[in-house]
Enzyme design. Structure first.
Site, PDB file in Angstrom:
ATOM      1  N   HIS A  39       1.108  -0.943  -0.140  1.00  0.00           N
ATOM      2  CA  HIS A  39       0.107  -0.115  -0.300  1.00  0.00           C
ATOM      3  C   HIS A  39       0.321   1.072  -0.370  1.00  0.00           C
ATOM      4  O   HIS A  39       1.207   0.760   0.670  1.00  0.00           O
ATOM      5  CB  HIS A  39      -1.244  -0.020   1.793  1.00  0.00           C
ATOM      6  CG  HIS A  39      -2.031   1.326   1.601  1.00  0.00           C
ATOM      7  ND1 HIS A  39      -3.210   1.436   0.574  1.00  0.00           N
ATOM      8  CD2 HIS A  39      -2.027   2.444   2.063  1.00  0.00           C
ATOM      9  CE1 HIS A  39      -3.488   2.294   0.525  1.00  0.00           C
ATOM     10  NE2 HIS A  39      -3.005   3.095   1.413  1.00  0.00           N
ATOM     11  N   ALA A  61       9.825   2.958  -3.137  1.00  0.00           N
ATOM     12  CA  ALA A  61      10.030   2.281  -2.150  1.00  0.00           C
ATOM     13  C   ALA A  61       9.355   1.144  -1.917  1.00  0.00           C
ATOM     14  O   ALA A  61       9.520   0.094  -1.474  1.00  0.00           O
ATOM     15  CB  ALA A  61       9.349   3.183  -0.401  1.00  0.00           C
TER      16      ALA A  61
HETATM   17  C1  GRF Z   1       0.933   0.845  -6.170  1.00  0.00           C
HETATM   18  O1  GRF Z   1       1.199   2.261  -5.788  1.00  0.00           O
HETATM   19  C2  GRF Z   1       0.412  -0.156  -4.623  1.00  0.00           C
HETATM   20  O2  GRF Z   1       0.803   0.389  -3.763  1.00  0.00           O
HETATM   21  C3  GRF Z   1      -0.864   0.080  -4.610  1.00  0.00           C
HETATM   22  O3  GRF Z   1      -1.466   0.006  -6.121  1.00  0.00           O
HETATM   23  C4  GRF Z   1      -0.388  -0.170  -6.445  1.00  0.00           C
HETATM   24  C5  GRF Z   1      -0.608  -1.055  -7.971  1.00  0.00           C
HETATM   25  O4  GRF Z   1       1.219  -0.150  -9.275  1.00  0.00           O
HETATM   26  N1  GRF Z   1      -1.931  -0.645  -4.431  1.00  0.00           N
HETATM   27  P1  GRF Z   1       1.575  -1.257  -9.724  1.00  0.00           P
HETATM   28  O5  GRF Z   1       0.850  -2.233 -10.713  1.00  0.00           O
HETATM   29  O6  GRF Z   1       2.251  -2.141  -8.926  1.00  0.00           O
HETATM   30  O7  GRF Z   1       2.758  -0.567 -10.860  1.00  0.00           O
END
Ligand code: GRF
Length: 202
Positions: free
Chosen positions: A108, A172
């Site tokens: 998250h 991060a």
């Molecule tokens: C990330 O920011 C994650 O924290 C959130 O959704 C986004 C997914 O990005 N749950 P990706 O598809 O992994 O690039």
């Protein structure tokens, strides 16, 4: 090799980070299946490029129970031991979460418990916090509220736009997610109440 399944809906950059770590032996396991609920999501191309089996299981037109039963069956068919949500844009039912209890992780883009829910980076920016970050946590029935495995703080710079902040938080995420997965797969995470005690790796 411990068997990891990834559920994704979007861009797939965390999936990519997990796959890269698996490739270099830093994940403590291997990604055996990617499940995506949105046909055409870029995450599918990420899986394909890495030669990882991907299943498209659209939620559209199905009831939640029916859809989750399909996802569950796909994961079980591959003997998945740990499920990683990586930008999976569906709330999971209490029944699914219970079935995978202790074996279901999410990443998250905030320092939980601050800013749960959607657009956490923008929420943090609008609130004016000076530090935000990323969290990996076990998934429980309550949204973004499960026991925390790993966090990394990201300072908010004075001239950051929400997008700048989101970009650095994403970096991060990519650092802490593979490390957290490894700690779980290596059995180095012990739940004490809602605290996760993580032993140092070798
Ligand atoms: C990330 O920011 C994650 O924290 C959130 O959704 C986004 C997914 O990005 N749950 P990706 O598809 O992994 O690039």
């Amino acid at each position: 090799m411990r068997r990891v399944g990834v559920l994704a809906s979007g861009r797939g950059s965390n999936l990519q980070a997990l796959l890269a770590a698996a490739e270099s032996g830093e994940l403590g396991g291997t990604v055996v299946l990617v499940v995506c609920n949105l046909p055409g999501a870029p995450a599918l191309a990420v899986a394909e490029r890495a030669g990882i089996p991907a299943r498209v299981l659209p939620h559209r037109g199905r009831g939640r129970e029916e859809h989750e039963a399909e996802v569950h069956a796909a994961l079980r068919a591959e003997d998945v031991e740990l499920v990683c949500l990586a930008g999976y844009l569906r709330r999971l039912s209490p029944a699914f979460v219970r079935a995978w209890s202790g074996r279901l992780l999410n990443v998250h883009p905030s320092l939980l418990p601050a800013f749960p829910g959607l657009e956490a980076q923008r929420q943090a920016w609008e609130h004016g916090v000076k530090v935000s970050g990323a969290t990996v946590h076990f998934v429980t029935e309550d949204l973004d509220a499960g026991p925390i495995v790993a966090q990394e703080a990201v300072p908010v710079r004075e001239d950051d736009s929400p997008e700048d902040l989101a970009r650095r938080i994403l970096e991060a995420e990519h650092r802490i997610y593979p490390r957290a997965v490894r700690a779980v797969l290596e059995g180095r995470c012990r739940l004490e109440g809602r605290r996760v005690r993580v032993e140092e790796g070798a």
